[in-house]
Design an enzyme around this catalytic site. Sequence first.
Site, PDB file in Angstrom:
ATOM      1  N   CYS A 131      14.986  -1.301  -2.982  1.00 32.32           N
ATOM      2  CA  CYS A 131      15.886  -2.230  -3.686  1.00 32.32           C
ATOM      3  C   CYS A 131      17.187  -1.572  -4.172  1.00 32.32           C
ATOM      4  CB  CYS A 131      15.165  -2.889  -4.855  1.00 32.32           C
ATOM      5  SG  CYS A 131      14.168  -1.772  -5.846  1.00 32.32           S
ATOM      6  N   HIS A 233      19.309  -4.412 -10.813  1.00 28.09           N
ATOM      7  CA  HIS A 233      19.601  -2.988 -10.911  1.00 28.09           C
ATOM      8  C   HIS A 233      21.123  -2.807 -10.998  1.00 28.09           C
ATOM      9  CE1 HIS A 233      15.501  -2.476 -10.054  1.00 28.09           C
ATOM     10  NE2 HIS A 233      15.537  -2.008  -8.821  1.00 28.09           N
TER      11      HIS A 233
HETATM   12  N1  LIG Z   1       9.828  -5.426  -7.219  1.00 31.59           N
HETATM   13  C1  LIG Z   1      10.910  -5.088  -6.529  1.00 31.59           C
HETATM   14  O1  LIG Z   1      12.066  -5.224  -6.988  1.00 31.59           O
HETATM   15  C2  LIG Z   1      10.761  -4.514  -5.155  1.00 31.59           C
HETATM   16  C3  LIG Z   1      11.909  -4.305  -4.387  1.00 31.59           C
HETATM   17  C4  LIG Z   1      11.796  -3.747  -3.124  1.00 31.59           C
HETATM   18  C5  LIG Z   1      10.559  -3.437  -2.634  1.00 31.59           C
HETATM   19  N2  LIG Z   1       9.451  -3.658  -3.380  1.00 31.59           N
HETATM   20  C6  LIG Z   1       8.153  -3.324  -2.811  1.00 31.59           C
HETATM   21  O2  LIG Z   1       7.449  -4.537  -2.568  1.00 31.59           O
HETATM   22  C7  LIG Z   1       6.060  -4.349  -2.778  1.00 31.59           C
HETATM   23  C8  LIG Z   1       5.557  -5.379  -3.790  1.00 31.59           C
HETATM   24  O3  LIG Z   1       6.256  -5.233  -4.998  1.00 31.59           O
HETATM   25  P1  LIG Z   1       6.089  -6.311  -6.171  1.00 31.59           P
HETATM   26  O4  LIG Z   1       7.114  -5.945  -7.159  1.00 31.59           O
HETATM   27  O5  LIG Z   1       6.073  -7.700  -5.633  1.00 31.59           O
HETATM   28  O6  LIG Z   1       4.634  -5.941  -6.743  1.00 31.59           O
HETATM   29  P2  LIG Z   1       3.641  -6.843  -7.608  1.00 31.59           P
HETATM   30  O7  LIG Z   1       4.376  -7.863  -8.386  1.00 31.59           O
HETATM   31  O8  LIG Z   1       2.782  -5.889  -8.344  1.00 31.59           O
HETATM   32  O9  LIG Z   1       2.752  -7.588  -6.505  1.00 31.59           O
HETATM   33  C9  LIG Z   1       1.829  -6.930  -5.693  1.00 31.59           C
HETATM   34  C10 LIG Z   1       1.191  -7.928  -4.738  1.00 31.59           C
HETATM   35  O10 LIG Z   1       0.308  -7.194  -3.877  1.00 31.59           O
HETATM   36  C11 LIG Z   1      -0.954  -7.872  -3.869  1.00 31.59           C
HETATM   37  N3  LIG Z   1      -2.032  -6.941  -3.575  1.00 31.59           N
HETATM   38  C12 LIG Z   1      -2.452  -5.898  -4.314  1.00 31.59           C
HETATM   39  N4  LIG Z   1      -3.533  -5.315  -3.727  1.00 31.59           N
HETATM   40  C13 LIG Z   1      -3.771  -6.029  -2.589  1.00 31.59           C
HETATM   41  C14 LIG Z   1      -4.753  -5.963  -1.582  1.00 31.59           C
HETATM   42  N5  LIG Z   1      -5.715  -5.027  -1.602  1.00 31.59           N
HETATM   43  N6  LIG Z   1      -4.710  -6.849  -0.565  1.00 31.59           N
HETATM   44  C15 LIG Z   1      -3.762  -7.818  -0.544  1.00 31.59           C
HETATM   45  N7  LIG Z   1      -2.809  -7.957  -1.493  1.00 31.59           N
HETATM   46  C16 LIG Z   1      -2.810  -7.065  -2.500  1.00 31.59           C
HETATM   47  C17 LIG Z   1      -1.071  -8.450  -5.270  1.00 31.59           C
HETATM   48  O11 LIG Z   1      -2.079  -9.455  -5.292  1.00 31.59           O
HETATM   49  P3  LIG Z   1      -2.938  -9.775  -6.626  1.00 31.59           P
HETATM   50  O12 LIG Z   1      -2.181 -10.807  -7.385  1.00 31.59           O
HETATM   51  O13 LIG Z   1      -4.221 -10.295  -6.088  1.00 31.59           O
HETATM   52  O14 LIG Z   1      -3.094  -8.490  -7.361  1.00 31.59           O
HETATM   53  C18 LIG Z   1       0.344  -8.994  -5.441  1.00 31.59           C
HETATM   54  O15 LIG Z   1       0.470 -10.203  -4.736  1.00 31.59           O
HETATM   55  C19 LIG Z   1       5.902  -2.896  -3.195  1.00 31.59           C
HETATM   56  O16 LIG Z   1       5.637  -2.127  -2.034  1.00 31.59           O
HETATM   57  C20 LIG Z   1       7.258  -2.532  -3.737  1.00 31.59           C
HETATM   58  O17 LIG Z   1       7.534  -1.157  -3.661  1.00 31.59           O
HETATM   59  C21 LIG Z   1       9.528  -4.193  -4.623  1.00 31.59           C
END
Ligand SMILES: NC(=O)c1ccc[n+]([C@@H]2O[C@H](COP(=O)([O-])OP(=O)(O)OC[C@H]3O[C@@H](n4cnc5c(N)ncnc54)[C@H](OP(=O)(O)O)[C@@H]3O)[C@@H](O)[C@H]2O)c1
Length: 320
Positions: A131, A233
Amino acid sequence: MRKIDVAIVGASGLVGEKIIQILEEENLIENMNIALYVSNKSAGKEILIENKMHRLVFLDEGALERKFDIVFFSAGDEISSLWVPRFAEKGAFVIDNSNAFRHLEGVPLVIPEINIDKVSKNSKIIANPNCSTIELAIVINALSKIYEIKKIIVSTYQSVSGAGKGALSDLKNNTKFEIPQGICGNVIPRIGSLSENGFCTEENKIMFELNKILNKNYSICASTARVPIPYCHTESVYVKLTENVNLEDIMKELYKENIIFNEDIALSSELADKNEVAVCRLRKFSENEIAFFVVADNLRRGASYNAVLIAKHIINKFLN
Ligand SMILES: NC(=O)c1ccc[n+]([C@@H]2O[C@H](COP(=O)([O-])OP(=O)(O)OC[C@H]3O[C@@H](n4cnc5c(N)ncnc54)[C@H](OP(=O)(O)O)[C@@H]3O)[C@@H](O)[C@H]2O)c1
């Protein structure tokens, strides 16, 4: 036209939810059969998309029995490492938001406005950049069109949503479950763990990814910090160029590239839930050195919107 089969792994997370919202906004979802995968924590819940309830399903082997055209992954590095290659082997285009594949040579790291040409019919795994890299790369790319760049120094002020749903809950409830140092009342000057080179994970991501996306070998020094705000950010950027610069020319180039230029200050609260990148406080330090701030919504421009733009390209070019 047949409906496109799409899966979103991590559909209940901050990025996954935003992907769904943007697919709706872009009127793409009506031509899609959507499957939503999560962990056992959210499995069984239902969410409303386009007036229809959709069940969140536990990700297991059963998912591989379905044939998908496009799979979005936003469930962290570990889940991506395990599952992305398996969906790709089944023939899906996989757009991965994690860090798991960004380093691999054969995996394009894509910001559509810059290097969508890297996506071919055969590139089954496509990495969405980090990001904080995306907003910086968009501005550096614009600058590189009019000047040769010598050095970049960037310091970030990154929002809590960048660390996921759990971290955002820590900020809202003043808890320390996801961010153990405590994000309330703190600026935390390290994101991720420290590497041997003394830089943290987030800093190494920016320094590597910027050069991979722009196909350059810039000298880049990044310092990253988490700050207690929910969204967007902000980045303080110094750039050294090889020749005298004209700020007017830079502003014109930013405008051409659809980057918002704000003479005064660009606030995170104004950029939140927007797809645009904003630059403000552009100034000269010397004839060939400039400084400015960049702001963008990490969940949208830094993740979901970028991923949906890649999907749109795949749909138009390879699936229609
Ligand atoms: N947040 C940002 O600004 C951002 C920006 C760029 C990239 N990313 C990347 O995007 C990814 C997700 O980020 P996020 O911020 O959306 O995280 P998040 O809010 O913590 O969401 C994580 C998601 O992954 C699911 N999950 C966890 N364990 C799993 C499993 N074993 N099988 C299937 N689904 C599973 C969770 O489901 P449950 O609800 O069931 O736990 C939830 O839907 C990460 O790799 C992060 O580095 C994030």
